[in-house]
Design a protein around this motif. Structure first.
Motif, PDB file in Angstrom:
ATOM      1  N   GLU A  39      28.371  52.667  40.047  1.00  0.00           N
ATOM      2  CA  GLU A  39      28.852  53.806  40.818  1.00  0.00           C
ATOM      3  C   GLU A  39      29.628  54.815  39.970  1.00  0.00           C
ATOM      4  N   GLN A  40      29.882  54.483  38.716  1.00  0.00           N
ATOM      5  CA  GLN A  40      30.581  55.369  37.800  1.00  0.00           C
ATOM      6  C   GLN A  40      29.674  55.697  36.612  1.00  0.00           C
ATOM      7  N   PRO A  41      29.910  56.842  35.948  1.00  0.00           N
ATOM      8  CA  PRO A  41      29.131  57.137  34.744  1.00  0.00           C
ATOM      9  C   PRO A  41      29.330  56.059  33.689  1.00  0.00           C
ATOM     10  N   GLU A  42      28.320  55.850  32.852  1.00  0.00           N
ATOM     11  CA  GLU A  42      28.405  54.800  31.845  1.00  0.00           C
ATOM     12  C   GLU A  42      29.603  54.994  30.917  1.00  0.00           C
ATOM     13  N   LEU A  43      29.956  56.243  30.617  1.00  0.00           N
ATOM     14  CA  LEU A  43      31.101  56.501  29.752  1.00  0.00           C
ATOM     15  C   LEU A  43      32.380  55.942  30.364  1.00  0.00           C
ATOM     16  N   GLN A  44      32.559  56.139  31.652  1.00  0.00           N
ATOM     17  CA  GLN A  44      33.753  55.618  32.335  1.00  0.00           C
ATOM     18  C   GLN A  44      33.703  54.094  32.415  1.00  0.00           C
ATOM     19  N   GLN A  45      32.525  53.537  32.673  1.00  0.00           N
ATOM     20  CA  GLN A  45      32.403  52.085  32.746  1.00  0.00           C
ATOM     21  C   GLN A  45      32.803  51.445  31.422  1.00  0.00           C
ATOM     22  N   GLY A  46      32.246  51.975  30.321  1.00  0.00           N
ATOM     23  CA  GLY A  46      32.552  51.416  29.002  1.00  0.00           C
ATOM     24  C   GLY A  46      34.016  51.546  28.658  1.00  0.00           C
ATOM     25  N   ALA A  47      34.606  52.715  28.972  1.00  0.00           N
ATOM     26  CA  ALA A  47      36.025  52.925  28.685  1.00  0.00           C
ATOM     27  C   ALA A  47      36.886  51.951  29.482  1.00  0.00           C
ATOM     28  N   PHE A  48      36.528  51.735  30.728  1.00  0.00           N
ATOM     29  CA  PHE A  48      37.272  50.801  31.574  1.00  0.00           C
ATOM     30  C   PHE A  48      37.189  49.380  31.036  1.00  0.00           C
ATOM     31  N   LEU A  49      35.975  48.942  30.720  1.00  0.00           N
ATOM     32  CA  LEU A  49      35.795  47.571  30.235  1.00  0.00           C
ATOM     33  C   LEU A  49      36.567  47.335  28.944  1.00  0.00           C
ATOM     34  N   MET A  50      36.527  48.271  28.018  1.00  0.00           N
ATOM     35  CA  MET A  50      37.211  48.080  26.754  1.00  0.00           C
ATOM     36  C   MET A  50      38.727  48.169  26.928  1.00  0.00           C
ATOM     37  N   ALA A  51      39.201  49.117  27.734  1.00  0.00           N
ATOM     38  CA  ALA A  51      40.651  49.232  27.972  1.00  0.00           C
ATOM     39  C   ALA A  51      41.202  47.958  28.601  1.00  0.00           C
ATOM     40  N   HIS A  52      40.442  47.390  29.550  1.00  0.00           N
ATOM     41  CA  HIS A  52      40.923  46.185  30.224  1.00  0.00           C
ATOM     42  C   HIS A  52      40.976  45.003  29.263  1.00  0.00           C
ATOM     43  N   LEU A  53      39.941  44.861  28.442  1.00  0.00           N
ATOM     44  CA  LEU A  53      39.925  43.744  27.501  1.00  0.00           C
ATOM     45  C   LEU A  53      41.032  43.894  26.459  1.00  0.00           C
ATOM     46  N   MET A  54      41.209  45.088  25.934  1.00  0.00           N
ATOM     47  CA  MET A  54      42.189  45.299  24.876  1.00  0.00           C
ATOM     48  C   MET A  54      43.622  45.153  25.392  1.00  0.00           C
ATOM     49  N   ARG A  55      43.878  45.567  26.636  1.00  0.00           N
ATOM     50  CA  ARG A  55      45.209  45.361  27.189  1.00  0.00           C
ATOM     51  C   ARG A  55      45.471  43.882  27.469  1.00  0.00           C
ATOM     52  N   GLY A  56      44.412  43.169  27.797  1.00  0.00           N
ATOM     53  CA  GLY A  56      44.535  41.743  28.104  1.00  0.00           C
ATOM     54  C   GLY A  56      44.614  41.518  29.592  1.00  0.00           C
ATOM     55  N   PRO A  57      43.526  41.059  30.232  1.00  0.00           N
ATOM     56  CA  PRO A  57      43.521  40.878  31.685  1.00  0.00           C
ATOM     57  C   PRO A  57      44.404  39.713  32.124  1.00  0.00           C
ATOM     58  N   THR A  58      45.073  39.895  33.257  1.00  0.00           N
ATOM     59  CA  THR A  58      45.851  38.811  33.837  1.00  0.00           C
ATOM     60  C   THR A  58      44.920  37.871  34.604  1.00  0.00           C
ATOM     61  N   THR A  59      45.437  36.712  34.957  1.00  0.00           N
ATOM     62  CA  THR A  59      44.634  35.771  35.738  1.00  0.00           C
ATOM     63  C   THR A  59      44.261  36.364  37.086  1.00  0.00           C
ATOM     64  N   GLU A  60      45.207  37.074  37.727  1.00  0.00           N
ATOM     65  CA  GLU A  60      44.917  37.712  39.011  1.00  0.00           C
ATOM     66  C   GLU A  60      43.791  38.730  38.864  1.00  0.00           C
ATOM     67  N   GLU A  61      43.821  39.490  37.779  1.00  0.00           N
ATOM     68  CA  GLU A  61      42.781  40.485  37.552  1.00  0.00           C
ATOM     69  C   GLU A  61      41.431  39.831  37.290  1.00  0.00           C
ATOM     70  N   LEU A  62      41.435  38.764  36.511  1.00  0.00           N
ATOM     71  CA  LEU A  62      40.182  38.055  36.244  1.00  0.00           C
ATOM     72  C   LEU A  62      39.611  37.458  37.529  1.00  0.00           C
ATOM     73  N   ALA A  63      40.489  36.951  38.382  1.00  0.00           N
ATOM     74  CA  ALA A  63      40.022  36.434  39.671  1.00  0.00           C
ATOM     75  C   ALA A  63      39.430  37.556  40.509  1.00  0.00           C
ATOM     76  N   GLY A  64      40.020  38.749  40.431  1.00  0.00           N
ATOM     77  CA  GLY A  64      39.473  39.900  41.149  1.00  0.00           C
ATOM     78  C   GLY A  64      38.120  40.313  40.615  1.00  0.00           C
ATOM     79  N   ALA A  65      37.963  40.293  39.299  1.00  0.00           N
ATOM     80  CA  ALA A  65      36.662  40.610  38.702  1.00  0.00           C
ATOM     81  C   ALA A  65      35.623  39.566  39.123  1.00  0.00           C
ATOM     82  N   TRP A  66      36.037  38.294  39.153  1.00  0.00           N
ATOM     83  CA  TRP A  66      35.139  37.218  39.615  1.00  0.00           C
ATOM     84  C   TRP A  66      34.736  37.461  41.069  1.00  0.00           C
ATOM     85  N   ASP A  67      35.689  37.861  41.909  1.00  0.00           N
ATOM     86  CA  ASP A  67      35.382  38.160  43.312  1.00  0.00           C
ATOM     87  C   ASP A  67      34.290  39.217  43.416  1.00  0.00           C
TER      88      ASP A  67
END
Length: 353
Positions: A39-67
């Motif tokens: 639902e988002q442009p690929e540029l935004q998707q890639g930026a989001f995925l890399m920003a989240h990984l580099m910041r370090g996802p919390t367990t709550e966030e990982l559970a949300g991604a799993w959901d």
């Protein structure tokens, strides 16, 4: 595609993550939904995925991604006759590249009587993924999931390629991504088989073991092992997402909500250590598949057989099919020498060709 308001809001979330803010489980779920459903442009998707990984996802966030992955992208197998089912899988992205291990370990464990619904995908960061190996060995990766369900029911083993049970999002991402993301962590945790109640899931880094097990606990898996294997004489930051026959393995364990940590060695499985060169990845998927096939046929290198057997033993022990890691290893070796492992592979290929 999202409208201008949604584009801006998603962009603001990228900025928040990059600035160190954490998100709630549901907020993370909604952001990953937009990636999964494209639902988002690929540029935004890639930026989001890399920003989240580099910041370090919390367990709550990982559970949300799993959901999000579970709700919006994971096709489910029909009910099967097996009450308990195990999975053996790894995150990939590990620093030490080995011959694919979870695939032969799953076949060997199934030959020992453990029902296994193994997930996998094509290569992302290594030479070959489980799908590459099994396609070479004769599986039809485009076969409908009904064949996998029938194979599990009749053979106690099936293979579930992510490209088949992940309906759109992750399969699309796998085809284009060549970098590690949160999907490397949550993808192997997907549950297309509802009866899966035990999983051995290797991690590419020690802290990822902790995250994986925490997510599994939050999402209702009763039993799990998450290994990070190391090699004697090699810095611990260089590891493998498997139980190592070459040195110590840090293992995080989940058993009915209780989480514990242990360090295992090859001797814990009744084995002598082997040299890493004996198990390192060959140059191509075909060569890796051929090495696996030889071991399953009972005439492959002893070091590779040890590698596969200790990983099968871990699953047998975690699922309660072996009273110890040593007994599990003995059962796995017997499955190789008796021809049961090769017969199990042949049954799998016949059912899912």
């Amino acid at each position: 595609m999202a409208d201008e308001l949604s584009l801006r809001e998603f962009g603001r979330c990228i900025g928040r993550i990059a600035a160190g803010e954490t998100l709630s489980r549901e907020e993370t779920c909604q952001l990953y939904k937009q990636v999964i459903l494209d639902e988002q442009p690929e540029l935004q998707q890639g930026a989001f995925l890399m920003a989240h990984l580099m910041r370090g996802p919390t367990t709550e966030e990982l559970a949300g991604a799993w959901d999000a992955l579970d709700r919006y992208d994971t096709a489910k197998l029909g009910a099967v006759s097996h009450r308990h089912v195990c999975d053996i899988v790894g995150t990939g992205s590990d620093r030490l590249k080995t011959v694919n291990c979870s695939t032969p370990a799953a076949i060997i464990a199934a030959a020992c009587g453990l029902a296994v619904a193994k997930k996998g995908a094509r290569l992302v960061t290594g030479v070959s993924g489980a799908s590459d190996i099994l396609e070479y060995l004769g599986l039809d990766l485009d076969a409908p999931l009904e064949r996998a369900s029938a194979s599990l029911a009749s053979n106690g083993l099936c293979y579930l390629p992510g490209e088949a049970f992940l309906k759109s999002g992750w399969a699309r991402l796998i085809r284009s991504m060549r970098f590690t993301s949160v999907f490397n962590i949550i993808g192997p945790l997907t549950r297309p088989c509802a009866q899966t109640d035990c999983i051995v899931i290797g991690a590419y880094a020690p802290h990822v073991c902790d995250q994986l097990v925490a997510i599994l606990e939050k999402t209702g898996t009763p039993r799990a092992l998450s290994p990070y294997g190391m090699v004697d004489g090699v810095p611990s930051r260089f590891g493998m997402d498997e139980f190592s026959p070459c040195g110590p393995t840090r293992v995080l364990s989940l058993d009915q909500g209780a989480i514990s940590e242990v360090t295992l060695t090859p001797q814990s499985f009744g084995c002598r250590p082997v040299a890493f060169d004996a198990i390192k990845s060959r140059a191509s998927a075909a060569e890796n598949a051929q090495a696996i096939q030889r071991v399953l046929a009972g005439d492959g290198p002893e070091e590779l057989a040890t590698f596969f057997c200790i990983n099968a033993a871990a699953a047998l022990h975690a699922a309660g099919h072996a009273s110890s890691y040593v007994q599990g290893t003995e059962m796995a070796r017997e499955a190789l020498s008796s021809g049961a492992a090769m017969a199990k592979l042949e049954a799998l290929v016949t059912a899912q060709c």
